[in-house]
Design an enzyme around this catalytic site. Structure first.
Site, PDB file in Angstrom:
ATOM      1  N   ASP A 317      46.279  89.841  22.458  1.00 32.30           N
ATOM      2  CA  ASP A 317      45.113  90.242  21.844  1.00 32.30           C
ATOM      3  C   ASP A 317      44.349  91.617  22.329  1.00 32.30           C
ATOM      4  O   ASP A 317      43.479  92.233  21.356  1.00 32.30           O
ATOM      5  CB  ASP A 317      44.113  89.228  21.973  1.00 32.30           C
ATOM      6  CG  ASP A 317      44.355  87.953  21.111  1.00 32.30           C
ATOM      7  OD1 ASP A 317      45.316  88.093  20.167  1.00 32.30           O
ATOM      8  OD2 ASP A 317      43.736  86.865  21.195  1.00 32.30           O
ATOM      9  N   TYR A 407      40.019  83.270  16.326  1.00 31.43           N
ATOM     10  CA  TYR A 407      39.498  82.885  17.846  1.00 31.43           C
ATOM     11  C   TYR A 407      38.195  83.973  18.090  1.00 31.43           C
ATOM     12  O   TYR A 407      38.429  85.356  17.813  1.00 31.43           O
ATOM     13  CB  TYR A 407      40.194  83.070  19.134  1.00 31.43           C
ATOM     14  CG  TYR A 407      40.824  81.562  19.194  1.00 31.43           C
ATOM     15  CD1 TYR A 407      40.174  80.665  19.808  1.00 31.43           C
ATOM     16  CD2 TYR A 407      42.099  81.364  18.947  1.00 31.43           C
ATOM     17  CE1 TYR A 407      40.672  79.618  20.284  1.00 31.43           C
ATOM     18  CE2 TYR A 407      42.614  79.944  19.218  1.00 31.43           C
ATOM     19  CZ  TYR A 407      41.815  79.109  19.979  1.00 31.43           C
ATOM     20  OH  TYR A 407      42.423  77.964  20.222  1.00 31.43           O
TER      21      TYR A 407
END
EC number: 1.4.3.-
Length: 668
Positions: A317, A407
Site C-alpha cells: 500500500d 481500507y
C-alpha cells in the site's frame, strides 16, 4: 458555530506566527512553488513528451549537514533538492533537481524490474475503460446488471516468477455494482478479469470465467443519514475544554510540547514523517536527541484466495499506491477531538502540479482520564500520614488517515511526558469480499479462503504488515542494538525452596545477522543504546522497543509474494544508516522481484556495533473476518512503544505539573 469559532481561535494565533518559517527547515516538505519548479524544469526539458509524475518529494538532505545545522542554527542549512520519478516514452526516469539553482542535476533511466507508485489520474483512467468495452458490457448484461451502475478500481498485479526482465506496466481492474447501495465493495462483479496497459491506456486482456449470484444490497448501508430505526440510545454530551488554548506550539512544521520538540512532514509515499525528535532532560538541563527520523516504510497486504481472480492480490500500500497520496481530509469533531489543530499539506498530481490536501494532519492533546503514575500508602504502614499520589496522563497526538481503496488506516504518533513515543495503527473501512454461490455454512464443502459473512458473501483471509523505519539516535549517532535475552536458570542452592529463576543475558549485536529477531519465538527485549554515554551508575543510555502484539508471515518463504515481502520474515532488523535504504520493499515496488528489499540489503551482514544505525520494526495483523466486520469494520488497533530505558537518571515524570483543573458548572 460556537465550536467552529473556538477551534479557529486556537488555530489562527499558531499559524500567524509561522508564515516566515515555512520553507526554512531542512526537512520541510516541498512547497507549492517547489513542486511547480520541479514540474516546469522536467516538462521544459521534454517539451514534446507527455510526462507522468509518479513520485515527487524532497530529496533527503545529508544527515550530517542537518545535524550540524541543528546544533548551530547559524550554520547554513543543506541545499534544498527535489527527487522526481517520472514516466516518459515508456521509460522510468529518476531525476534530481536543485531547487536553489533551479536546474536538473541528474536524470537516470531505470531499467530494472519494478515501477514507482501509481498516480490517481492513471488509476481513474484505467478504471473507466471497462465501462465502454463491449465484452465487459456483455458480461454485465449477462449478470442482469446495469452498466451505468457499475464502478471499477485498479489492482496491482504482483510478480509470480515471470522470467522477462521488464513486463508491461499493467493493472487488473475489478468492478462492483452500485445498484441499491453505495457500499459497492460488498457487491463485487465476480469472475471477470480486465487487464489494462497503463502506458498505452488500453485494455490488453479480458476474461469472463464464471458467474455467481450478486450479494444483496440490503443490509450494506452505513451512512448515518440513511440508517433506519431501531438505533442504539444516544449518549449524553461530551466536551473537551481547553480555555487557555493548547499547550503545544507550531512553528512552520516544527512542534514543541511539554518536554518534546519534533518536526512533522508529509511524504507522498510514507505519509507522516516524524524527524529530529528530542526531549528536554530537566535534571541535566539540556535537550537530548532521541529519533532522527521515523515513518512507515511499507504496508504489505497479501490476500489468501488462490483463485484466478484473487491470487495476485498481494498489495504494497505504500510502494504501489503511495500511502501519503491516499491521505484524506480529517473531519473536525469526528476524526479528531474539538481541541485539535489541523495542518494542510501538498503533494504532486500526475501532471506534476501541486495539489493542496486540507486537514491532512491533526495535532491534539489527549486527556482521557488515564493514569500516568500513582501510589497509595495507608495508615498502617505510614502512621498518621496516609499518602495517595496520582498523576493524570496527558499526551500529544499527531494523526493522519489514509484511505487505500476499501481500507482506512488511522496512523497515530503519540508523545508522552515520560519520554515514550507510542505508535498506533487502526484498521477500519470496508472488507474486500468475494461473491459466492453459498448462503449457509452447511453448504460449504471446499476451501473458500474465508468465512461466510452474509448470503453469497465471503470475507477473504488476509494480513496487514506495517514496517517502520526508525532511525534512533541516542545522544548521538554512534549507537548499538542490544538484545536482552531472558533465560531460565536452575537454582544451584540445594537448600533453596525455589528451583528456578530467570535472568537477563545482554548481547550486543555486532552485525546485521545478529539483530534479526522473530518476536514470540524467543523471550527477548530489544534496545537501541549509546555505548559511549552512560548514566551515573554505569548503564548505557537507550530506548527499548515494546511491541503490543506479534504476528509473523504464514506464507511459505519461496512463495512469490513472500519473496517480495521478505522484509516481514523478521519482526526486527537493524542496518547501518544508508540514505538510499528508505523503502523496505525497494524503491520500485510495483511488479518488483524482491531483489531490492530490506531482506536483500542485510545479506551483506554489515557492521552495526557503535555505528549510525536504523531499526526496522514490522507490526502484523492476521485478519480472519467475522460478521461484525460486515458491512463496515470497527477499528482494529495494534501498536508499539519506544520507551526510555536508562536514558534518564530517574523517573522523568516525577515532577510533571498536571493540567490546571477547569471547573464545570454541571460537574457532580
Amino acid at each position: 458555530m460556537a465550536k467552529l469559532l473556538f477551534s479557529l481561535s486556537l488555530l489562527l494565533p499558531l499559524l500567524s506566527t509561522t508564515t516566515a518559517a515555512v520553507g526554512r527547515h531542512p526537512h520541510d516538505s516541498l512547497s507549492p512553488d517547489e513542486f511547480e519548479l520541479t514540474r516546469s524544469l522536467i516538462t521544459n526539458s521534454n517539451p514534446s513528451t507527455n510526462v507522468t509524475f509518479q513520485y515527487v518529494a524532497l530529496a533527503d538532505p545529508p544527515k550530517q549537514s542537518v545535524l550540524a545545522w541543528l546544533s548551530n542554527p547559524k550554520t547554513p542549512p543543506p541545499p534544498r533538492r527535489a527527487t522526481a520519478i517520472v514516466r516518459l516514452n515508456k521509460a522510468t526516469h529518476e531525476i534530481l533537481i536543485d531547487l536553489v539553482k533551479k536546474s536538473i542535476l541528474s536524470d537516470q533511466v531505470y531499467s530494472g524490474p519494478g515501477y514507482a507508485p501509481f498516480t490517481f489520474e492513471e488509476q481513474f483512467a484505467a478504471a473507466a475503460l471497462p465501462l465502454s468495452h463491449p465484452p465487459f458490457e456483455a458480461a454485465v448484461k449477462k449478470r442482469g446488471l446495469k452498466i451505468e451502475k457499475v464502478v471499477c478500481i485498479c489492482f496491482s498485479v504482483g510478480w509470480f516468477g515471470e522470467k522477462r526482465k521488464m513486463e508491461k506496466r499493467i493493472v487488473k481492474v475489478q468492478c462492483f455494482d452500485l445498484d441499491g447501495s453505495l457500499n459497492y465493495y460488498m457487491r463485487p462483479v465476480e469472475g471477470v478479469i480486465v487487464i489494462v496497459d497503463l502506458d498505452e491506456m488500453k485494455i490488453v486482456g479480458f476474461r469472463d470465467r464464471y458467474r455467481v449470484p450478486m450479494p444483496k444490497a440490503s443490509g450494506t448501508e452505513y451512512r448515518a443519514s440513511k440508517l433506519k430505526p431501531p438505533l442504539l440510545p444516544p449518549l449524553n454530551g461530551i466536551k473537551m475544554v481547553q480555555p487557555d488554548g493548547p499547550s503545544f506550539k507550531i512553528d512552520g512544521h516544527s512542534i514543541s510540547w511539554a518536554n518534546w520538540n519534533f518536526h512533522l512532514s508529509l511524504d507522498e509515499r510514507a505519509g507522516p514523517i516524524i524527524s529530529l525528535a528530542s526531549i528536554y532532560d530537566i535534571e541535566k538541563q539540556k535537550r537530548r536527541q532521541v529519533m532522527y527520523r521515523g515513518f512507515i516504510s511499507e504496508l504489505f497486504v497479501p490476500y489468501m484466495d488462490l483463485n484466478e481472480e484473487w491470487y495476485y492480490r498481494t498489495f504494497f500500500d505504500a510502494g504501489e499506491y503511495a500511502l501519503g497520496q491516499c491521505a484524506v481530509s480529517l473531519q473536525p469533531l469526528q476524526d479528531c477531538p474539538e481541541n485539535a489543530v489541523f495542518m494542510d499539506t501538498y503533494t504532486a498530481a500526475g501532471d506534476g502540479r501541486p495539489v493542496k490536501m486540507s486537514n491532512t494532519f491533526c495535532i491534539f492533546e489527549r486527556h482521557a482520564g488515564d493514569i500516568m503514575w500513582r501510589h497509595t500508602e495507608g495508615n498502617k504502614n505510614v502512621p498518621n500520614t496516609p499518602i495517595t499520589e496520582t498523576r493524570t496522563e496527558t499526551s500529544l497526538v499527531v494523526r493522519m488517515v489514509a484511505t487505500v481503496a476499501n481500507y482506512d488506516y488511522i496512523v497515530d504518533w503519540e508523545f508522552k511526558q515520560s519520554g515514550s513515543i507510542a505508535v498506533d495503527i487502526g484498521l477500519t473501512g470496508l472488507l474486500a469480499v468475494k461473491a459466492s454461490k453459498y448462503t449457509h455454512n452447511d453448504q460449504i464443502k471446499e476451501e473458500v479462503y474465508g468465512p461466510l459473512l452474509a448470503e453469497n458473501t465471503i470475507g477473504v483471509h488476509h494480513d496487514h504488515f506495517v514496517t517502520f523505519h526508525l532511525d534512533l539516535d541516542m545522544d548521538g549517532v554512534a549507537n548499538s542494538a542490544v538484545k536482552s535475552n531472558l533465560r531460565t536458570v536452575r537454582s544451584r542452592d540445594p537448600n533453596s525452596p525455589r528451583l528456578s529463576y530467570w535472568t537477563v543475558i545482554a548481547e550486543t549485536a555486532k552485525t546485521e545477522d545478529d539483530a534479526m529477531i522473530k518476536l514470540g519465538h524467543q523471550e527477548v527485549e530489544v534496545s537501541i543504546v549509546n555505548p559511549n554515554q552512560k548514566t551515573k551508575v554505569g548503564n548505557p543510555v537507550g530506548y527499548r522497543l515494546i511491541p503490543r502484539s506479534t504476528a509473523g508471515p504464514l506464507l511459505s518463504p519461496d512463495d512469490y509474494p513472500q519473496i517480495r515481502g521478505a522484509f516481514t520474515n523478521y519482526d526486527v532488523w537493524v542496518t547501518p544508516y544508508n540514505s538510499s535504504e528508505k523503502w523496505a520493499s525497494g524503491l520500485f515496488t510495483d511488479q518488483s522481484h524482491g531483489d531490492d528489499t530490506l531482506a536483500t540489503w542485510t545479506l551483506r551482514n554489515r557492521k552495526i556495533e557503535n555505528e549510525d544505525i536504523v531499526m526496522w520494526y514490522t507490526m502484523g495483523f492476521h485478519h480472519v473476518p467475522c460478521q461484525e466486520d460486515y458491512p463496515l469494520m470497527p477499528t482494529l488497533k495494534r501498536g508499539f512503544e519506544l520507551r526510555p530505558t536508562n536514558f534518564f537518571e530517574s523517573n522523568p515524570v516525577l515532577k510533571v505539573t498536571p493540567p490546571r483543573i477547569v471547573n464545570l458548572t454541571n460537574c457532580s
